[in-house]
Design an enzyme around this catalytic site. Structure first.
Site, short mmCIF file in Angstrom:
data_model
loop_
_atom_site.label_atom_id
_atom_site.label_comp_id
_atom_site.label_asym_id
_atom_site.label_seq_id
_atom_site.Cartn_x
_atom_site.Cartn_y
_atom_site.Cartn_z
N ASP A 1 0.82 -1.21 0.00
CA ASP A 1 0.00 0.00 0.00
C ASP A 1 0.85 1.25 0.00
OD1 ASP A 1 -2.75 -1.00 0.24
OD2 ASP A 1 -2.04 -1.87 2.12
N MET B 1 -2.25 4.56 -3.70
CA MET B 1 -3.23 5.55 -3.23
C MET B 1 -2.56 6.91 -3.36
SD MET B 1 -4.61 3.30 -0.06
CE MET B 1 -3.25 2.15 -0.23
C1 DX5 Z 1 -6.03 0.56 3.32
C2 DX5 Z 1 -5.18 -0.41 2.58
C3 DX5 Z 1 -5.37 -1.82 2.94
C4 DX5 Z 1 -5.01 -2.16 4.36
C5 DX5 Z 1 -5.88 -3.29 4.80
O1 DX5 Z 1 -5.90 1.80 2.75
O2 DX5 Z 1 -5.44 -0.31 1.18
O3 DX5 Z 1 -4.66 -2.68 2.06
O4 DX5 Z 1 -3.67 -2.52 4.53
O5 DX5 Z 1 -5.67 -3.52 6.14
P1 DX5 Z 1 -6.66 -4.41 7.00
O6 DX5 Z 1 -6.74 -5.76 6.35
O7 DX5 Z 1 -6.03 -4.44 8.33
O8 DX5 Z 1 -8.01 -3.72 6.99
ZN ZN Z 2 -4.54 -1.85 -0.20
#
Ligand code: DX5
Ligand code: ZN
Length: 215
Positions: free
Chosen positions: A34, A67
């Protein structure tokens, strides 16, 4: 069998080498990475130099979730750093089709992520040009949030859209995936489960990955 993509964001950053070793030994298929820019999302995570080094330590497919604003400015650099799949946000791309052409021309799989408020039907005209749709089941920016229940309906709608257009697009669900809700997510039509906290904060991450894989 679902594709399991543990998210690095929830791992111990002081122990990245052993986190990679653990993942290499596990049944995980992909490594979900991410990248946040502090502008598209209200958080900053890690970027190119970290992924470049991780690439040398992981045997898994590198699934990079950008992102960030202006992902087209960085696509080539992420390819060089070792990304296999590059996912950009629908909401960050005025020229999404062009962005996807660029990702393909660089030799990566093309992913498009949708924020919780973005309807899946907006992808109808380009679904055949997308290898992976990442439906955000939380607001992007942070791990450890709760799964938004309306996501299940979005998965079903997207699955129909993919079938209708004869596309091979995979459906990835990102955010709040747990051992409790994963089955309903897969039953709705998802192919890929991203799991951060569920995997890395569990007592036995390898067993947790195996349990997700066996669903
Ligand atoms: C949030 C990220 C996710 C995050 C998910 O912006 O895109 O990939 O790491 O984390 P969990 O599984 O803990 O919700
Ligand atoms: Zn993600």
């Amino acid at each position: 069998m679902p594709i399991i993509a543990p998210s690095l964001l929830a791992s111990n950053f002081l122990q990245l080498a052993s986190e990679c070793d653990m993942l290499n030994k596990s049944a995980a298929d992909w490594f979900h990475l991410d990248v946040m820019d502090g502008s598209f999302v209200p958080n900053i995570s890690f970027g190119l130099p970290v992924i470049e080094q991780l690439r040398t330590a992981t045997t898994k497919v590198c699934d990079v979730h950008l992102m960030i604003e202006h992902p087209e400015q960085y696509a080539e650099a992420f390819k060089k750093a070792g990304a296999d799949i590059l996912t950009v946000h629908y909401e960050a791309c005025t020229h999404l089709h062009r962005n996807l052409q660029q990702i393909k021309s660089l030799g990566m799989k093309r992913g498009v992520a949708l924020n919780p408020h973005t309807p899946v039907h907006l992808l109808a005209d380009i679904i055949q040009d997308i290898d992976l749709v990442c439906i955000m089941s939380v607001n992007p920016g942070f791990g450890g949030q709760s799964f938004i229940p309306q996501t299940l309906e979005k998965i079903r709608t997207l699955k129909q859209l993919i079938i209708k257009h004869g596309a091979n697009t995979l459906i990835e669900i990102d955010g709040g995936v747990t051992l409790e809700n994963a089955k309903s997510i897969l039953d709705a039509g998802a192919d890929v489960l991203v799991a951060g906290n569920t995997v890395f904060k569990s007592a036995d991450p390898i067993a947790t990955i195996a349990a997700l894989k066996a669903l």
